[in-house]
Design a protein around this motif. Structure first.
Motif, PDB file in Angstrom:
ATOM      1  N   SER A  21     -10.405   0.628   2.159  1.00 63.00           N
ATOM      2  CA  SER A  21      -9.021   0.314   2.517  1.00 63.00           C
ATOM      3  C   SER A  21      -8.244   1.541   2.966  1.00 63.00           C
ATOM      4  O   SER A  21      -7.561   1.521   4.000  1.00 63.00           O
ATOM      5  N   TRP A  25      -5.821   2.383   6.023  1.00 61.05           N
ATOM      6  CA  TRP A  25      -4.395   2.407   5.699  1.00 61.05           C
ATOM      7  C   TRP A  25      -3.781   3.800   5.773  1.00 61.05           C
ATOM      8  O   TRP A  25      -2.550   3.925   5.791  1.00 61.05           O
ATOM      9  N   SER A  47      -7.048  -4.149   4.567  1.00 63.89           N
ATOM     10  CA  SER A  47      -6.747  -5.148   3.542  1.00 63.89           C
ATOM     11  C   SER A  47      -7.984  -5.908   3.083  1.00 63.89           C
ATOM     12  O   SER A  47      -7.981  -6.546   2.031  1.00 63.89           O
ATOM     13  N   GLY A 133      -3.918 -11.423   3.056  1.00 59.22           N
ATOM     14  CA  GLY A 133      -4.131 -10.962   1.688  1.00 59.22           C
ATOM     15  C   GLY A 133      -5.103 -11.782   0.865  1.00 59.22           C
ATOM     16  O   GLY A 133      -6.059 -11.232   0.302  1.00 59.22           O
ATOM     17  N   GLU A 137      -8.675 -10.188  -0.272  1.00 60.13           N
ATOM     18  CA  GLU A 137      -8.681  -9.504  -1.563  1.00 60.13           C
ATOM     19  C   GLU A 137      -9.379 -10.254  -2.693  1.00 60.13           C
ATOM     20  O   GLU A 137     -10.020  -9.642  -3.547  1.00 60.13           O
ATOM     21  N   TRP A 166      -4.578  -2.438  -8.593  1.00 57.76           N
ATOM     22  CA  TRP A 166      -4.104  -3.259  -7.467  1.00 57.76           C
ATOM     23  C   TRP A 166      -2.832  -2.655  -6.884  1.00 57.76           C
ATOM     24  O   TRP A 166      -2.671  -2.581  -5.656  1.00 57.76           O
ATOM     25  N   TRP A 169      -3.582   0.722  -5.195  1.00 54.57           N
ATOM     26  CA  TRP A 169      -4.300   0.441  -3.945  1.00 54.57           C
ATOM     27  C   TRP A 169      -3.330   0.330  -2.768  1.00 54.57           C
ATOM     28  O   TRP A 169      -3.662   0.677  -1.631  1.00 54.57           O
ATOM     29  N   HIS A 170      -2.098  -0.138  -3.031  1.00 50.74           N
ATOM     30  CA  HIS A 170      -1.109  -0.325  -1.963  1.00 50.74           C
ATOM     31  C   HIS A 170      -0.333   0.952  -1.619  1.00 50.74           C
ATOM     32  O   HIS A 170       0.510   0.927  -0.713  1.00 50.74           O
ATOM     33  N   LEU A 173       0.636   2.081   1.956  1.00 52.34           N
ATOM     34  CA  LEU A 173       1.620   1.248   2.642  1.00 52.34           C
ATOM     35  C   LEU A 173       3.032   1.655   2.252  1.00 52.34           C
ATOM     36  O   LEU A 173       3.963   1.558   3.059  1.00 52.34           O
ATOM     37  N   TYR A 181       7.301  -3.212   2.126  1.00 54.71           N
ATOM     38  CA  TYR A 181       6.998  -2.296   1.025  1.00 54.71           C
ATOM     39  C   TYR A 181       8.114  -1.283   0.807  1.00 54.71           C
ATOM     40  O   TYR A 181       7.906  -0.245   0.193  1.00 54.71           O
ATOM     41  N   TYR A 189       7.253  -2.209  -8.208  1.00 56.83           N
ATOM     42  CA  TYR A 189       6.129  -2.910  -7.599  1.00 56.83           C
ATOM     43  C   TYR A 189       4.946  -2.944  -8.558  1.00 56.83           C
ATOM     44  O   TYR A 189       4.244  -3.950  -8.673  1.00 56.83           O
ATOM     45  N   THR A 193       3.110  -6.196 -10.028  1.00 52.84           N
ATOM     46  CA  THR A 193       1.682  -6.432  -9.855  1.00 52.84           C
ATOM     47  C   THR A 193       0.997  -6.665 -11.201  1.00 52.84           C
ATOM     48  O   THR A 193       0.056  -7.458 -11.289  1.00 52.84           O
TER      49      THR A 193
END
Length: 273
Positions: A21, A25, A47, A133, A137, A166, A169-170, A173, A181, A189, A193
């Protein structure tokens, strides 16, 4: 070799997910920093990292029989009507509660004209299901990591591990300030999650490993979030985000109290990967 894979399979899954990813990203951030001249339009393929990593690990550990079981869990559509109701209306209920509290506490006004038509909603739902998503995922997070972790720890601990990773991982972004985001700081966030991971574990265990339910719930949450963002008044969007996360956490805490940390469900059974 197989013994090493078995022993470190979850760690390898997480590492492989991040490598896949973040290789994609990182490109928007690198572009913004001027380190690359053009941003490829395929950077979003990152993603698919979790599902691709899950498929690779299942293939290495269990071969074709493992992939068949994964596909069977994904295409087992039969479930109780109550579960389908929860999948459809829990995200809607959280959204309605958030918007109502926003009006009550902050006198928030929403531009309902920005909502799409029914057909427009359907098109967005399908697009998110396939590319936004859920399918990207869930074959990893719930298809591999969750049942693997639950073999050695409680459902709550497994959820907290997955929820934290999780969220992390973002991070690329957030660093690149990708739309969607920038509404809340990363710590909020992360809390959101964590709550999501607990809710997904409850659904996965209650549905006895039905991946389709996880994919569907993921689709509803992402679609609802997509609908909510344009409605939010810019001046108080951060306050609405706090309400949303707080509502999510209350739902997650309720599930832990009602069903217990060990299984987060009264229907759990050992699920073969």
């Amino acid at each position: 070799m197989t013994k090493i894979l078995q022993q470190y399979s979850v760690s390898l899954f997480f590492v492989l997910t991040f490598v896949i990813s973040w290789s994609f990203w990182s490109l928007p951030w690198l572009y913004q920093q001027g380190w690359i001249d053009q941003l490829p339009n395929w950077w979003g393929l990152g993603s698919f990292g979790p599902s691709l990593a899950g498929i690779i690990l299942i293939s290495l550990l269990y071969g074709s029989s493992g992939l068949k079981r994964l596909f069977k869990r994904l295409t087992r559509f039969k479930a109780s009507f109550k579960l389908y109701l929860v999948v459809a209306f829990l995200p809607i209920g959280i959204l309605v509660t958030t918007l109502a509290l926003g009006t009550l506490l902050f006198n928030a006004q929403y531009d309902w004209s920005l909502l799409p038509t029914i057909s427009g909603f359907g098109l967005v739902f399908i697009q998110i299901l396939l590319l936004g998503g859920p399918m990207n995922e869930e074959l990893g997070w719930r298809g591999f990591a969750l049942p693997k972790l639950q073999q050695s720890t409680s459902a709550l601990n497994a959820s907290l591990w997955i929820g934290s990773i999780w969220a992390i991982w973002h991070l690329p972004l957030f660093m690149a300030e990708i739309p969607g985001y920038t509404l809340m700081p990363f710590y909020l966030y992360w809390l959101n999650t964590l709550a999501l991971a607990i809710i997904f574990t409850w659904l996965y265990n209650t549905g006895k490993g039905q991946l389709w339910l996880s994919v569907l719930l993921h689709t509803f949450f992402n679609t609802i979030n997509w609908l909510m963002l344009p409605l939010l008044p810019t001046s108080i969007s951060s306050k609405i985000a706090v309400i949303y996360v707080g509502t999510m956490l209350l739902v997650a805490i309720f599930m832990v109290i009602k069903f217990g940390r060990n299984s987060l469900s009264n229907q759990m059974k050992n699920i073969e990967i």
